[in-house]
Design an enzyme around this catalytic site. Structure first.
Site, short mmCIF file in Angstrom:
data_model
loop_
_atom_site.label_atom_id
_atom_site.label_comp_id
_atom_site.label_asym_id
_atom_site.label_seq_id
_atom_site.Cartn_x
_atom_site.Cartn_y
_atom_site.Cartn_z
N GLY A 50 -5.48 7.39 5.35
CA GLY A 50 -4.57 8.31 6.03
C GLY A 50 -3.36 8.62 5.17
NE ARG A 95 -3.06 -2.15 8.41
CZ ARG A 95 -2.71 -2.47 7.16
NH1 ARG A 95 -2.81 -3.70 6.74
NH2 ARG A 95 -2.24 -1.55 6.33
CG ASP A 128 0.02 -0.26 9.45
OD1 ASP A 128 -0.40 0.58 10.28
OD2 ASP A 128 0.44 0.05 8.32
NE ARG A 158 6.04 6.62 0.90
CZ ARG A 158 5.17 6.33 1.90
NH1 ARG A 158 4.10 5.57 1.65
NH2 ARG A 158 5.38 6.78 3.12
NE ARG A 169 -5.47 -0.39 12.92
CZ ARG A 169 -4.77 -0.18 11.82
NH1 ARG A 169 -3.45 -0.09 11.87
NH2 ARG A 169 -5.38 -0.06 10.65
CB SER A 191 4.38 9.82 11.60
OG SER A 191 3.58 9.90 10.44
CE LYS A 247 -2.93 0.59 3.59
NZ LYS A 247 -2.65 1.87 4.28
CB SER A 248 3.84 2.26 1.98
OG SER A 248 3.27 2.11 3.24
CD GLN A 267 0.07 8.11 7.31
OE1 GLN A 267 -0.51 8.95 7.97
NE2 GLN A 267 -0.47 6.94 7.01
C1 S3P Z 1 2.37 4.60 6.25
C2 S3P Z 1 2.84 4.97 7.49
C3 S3P Z 1 2.26 4.50 8.76
C4 S3P Z 1 1.35 3.29 8.55
C5 S3P Z 1 0.44 3.47 7.37
C6 S3P Z 1 1.26 3.65 6.10
C7 S3P Z 1 3.02 5.15 5.05
O1 S3P Z 1 1.49 5.53 9.32
O2 S3P Z 1 0.59 3.05 9.71
O3 S3P Z 1 -0.41 2.35 7.20
O4 S3P Z 1 2.79 4.61 3.94
O5 S3P Z 1 3.77 6.12 5.17
P1 S3P Z 1 2.14 6.65 10.28
O6 S3P Z 1 2.98 7.54 9.47
O7 S3P Z 1 0.96 7.38 10.88
O8 S3P Z 1 2.90 5.88 11.31
#
Ligand code: S3P
EC number: 2.5.1.19
Length: 451
Positions: free
Chosen positions: A104, A404, A330, A36, A361, A177, A31-32, A179
């Site tokens: 998110g 999840r 996660d 991107r 969670r 984080s 997913k990440s 993100q």
């Molecule tokens: C992610 C970062 C994580 C993770 C999310 C994906 C990313 O979140 O929990 O599922 O792709 O950068 P956080 O940055 O809030 O830790």
């Protein structure tokens, strides 16, 4: 992109035949990396090709957002995605709001990207996303000159407008984080100068790897206190890439734990991303005594990947240190399911970030385990599970729009004496749309429930 309002409850229970889970599967793309790939393609002139993109709702939301920002994003019949972008700084103001549904990562990273452009965009999402804190991303963006109109507490819906000229900043990320780190770097892409992000605790580094792959001048060094210092030179000229997205370790976690706890199982999950900043769960499961081996380890597109083979195992409880949290952030819900079957106590520490995921969670897991007969203690930032649970099942688990949570409790159900029901399995489509089909292919079964 928000789910339909109708909930889709689903249940699972131990199979009467006692047959284990068997087979070889591939889980969808990471997913990440998928989010991107689309974003980097959107700011690159020329055609970026993406193989193995995760076609889950979260990532499809990002594809739609990149189209709304002016990129051309298409998929051919074979599942190859093509993105023709506009170059760094070239995104266009969208005509409608950007709806990120449950995502998110999609929303926060796009806030960074949009903040780097002198355009305005409004971000909306579902009830879960609308509860999540956005200030962690907006604070550094404001320092870079980005204007934000948000309701109290910096939640979405909110509108972002980038300045004519950004201010390159040095930003120490206050929470671990990826993100937040990524949003600052994506905004800094269009800044005249060097944007520096300091990470006291290392988090997944897919943004840094991809920035380098597309041709940016980016350097990571380690400071005196072990912090990572990432320096990005703004306004690079990106070159289109071909990206092959490996299987998502956070999705692989579900069949892996299922095979560990269902007796007589032997499952191989092929082609899984093994980036060391993502493998905390594997480390923990090995410490718990899992019969888990990595086969056919290889390099693909700058990332290590491999096939993970797991057989049913007698697990023992362990202490999972706080420092490991970023590399398995996660995976705590599904680790808690493994812990319910382990002999002794499993103590997971440093879990404060779990409170601000798609759901809280920590409390969702503690509640779901408790109502299904598992002995658990929920701390402010920790979780203690005492195993092995003797009689599991019977509870209806509230999933709070969290994929999840839904998948974790359906897996626990495979070992339950009486069925475990999750109140809504529709959310699973955000990250792992093939979950039920793949699990059924391994020999598991689910029970539909009247809504
Ligand atoms: C992610 C970062 C994580 C993770 C999310 C994906 C990313 O979140 O929990 O599922 O792709 O950068 P956080 O940055 O809030 O830790």
């Amino acid at each position: 992109m928000s789910h339909s309002a109708a909930k889709a409850p689903l249940a699972s229970v131990r199979s009467s035949g006692r047959a284990g889970l068997k087979g070889r599967i591939r889980v969808p793309g990471d997913k990440s990396i998928s989010h991107r790939s689309l974003m980097f393609g959107a700011v690159t002139i020329g055609e970026t090709r993406i193989e193995g993109l995760l076609e889950g709702e979260d990532v499809l939301g990002t594809a739609a957002a990149m189209r709304a920002l002016g990129a051309t994003v298409t998929r051919d019949g074979e599942g190859l995605w093509r993105v023709s972008g506009l170059g760094v700084g070239g995104l266009l103001e969208p005509e409608a709001v950007l709806d990120f549904g449950n995502a998110g990562t999609g929303s926060r990273l796009t806030m960074g990207l949009v903040g780097g452009h002198a355009i305005a965009a409004t971000f909306v999402g579902d009830a879960s996303l609308s509860r999540r804190p956005m200030g962690r991303v907006l604070d550094p963006l404001r320092q870079m000159g980005v204007s934000v109109i948000a309701r109290k507490g910096d939640r979405i819906p909110l509108t972002i407008k980038g300045p004519d000229t950004l201010i390159p900043i040095t930003y120490r990320v206050p929470v671990p984080s990826a993100q937040v780190k990524s949003a600052v770097l994506l905004c800094g892409l269009n800044a005249p100068g060097v944007t520096t992000v300091i990470e006291p605790v290392a988090t997944r580094d897919h943004t840094e790897r991809m920035l380098e792959g597309f041709g940016a001048a980016i350097e990571t060094s380690v400071g005196g206190a072990g912090e990572r210092i990432i320096r990005l030179q703004g306004r690079p000229e990106f070159k289109p890439q071909t990206i092959i997205v490996p299987g998502d370790p956070s999705s692989a976690a579900f069949p892996i734990v299922a095979a560990l706890i269902v007796p007589d199982s032997d499952v191989t999950v092929e082609n899984v991303l093994l980036n060391p900043l993502r493998t905390g769960l594997i480390t923990t499961l090995l410490e718990m005594g899992a019969d888990l081996t990595i086969e056919n380890q290889r390099l693909s597109g700058g990332e290590t990947i491999g096939d993970i083979r797991v057989k049913s195992s007698r697990l023992k409880g362990v202490r999972v240190p706080a420092e490991r949290a970023p590399s398995m952030i996660d995976e705590y819900p599904i680790l808690s399911v493994a812990a319910a079957h382990a002999e002794g106590e499993t103590l997971m520490e440093g879990l404060e970030e779990l409170r601000v995921k798609e759901s809280d969670r920590l409390s969702a897991v503690a509640h779901g385990l408790t109502i299904n007969g598992v002995d658990v203690v929920e701390g402010e930032t920790s979780l203690l599970v005492r195993g092995p649970a003797r009689k599991i099942g019977g509870g209806v688990v509230p999933t709070h729009l969290d994929h999840r949570i839904a998948m974790s409790f359906l897996i626990l159900g495979f070992t339950a004496d009486t069925a475990i029901t999750v109140d809504d399995a529709a959310t699973i489509a955000t990250s792992f749309p093939t979950f039920t089909g793949l699990m059924e292919g391994l020999g598991a079964s689910f029970q539909p429930v009247e809504g």
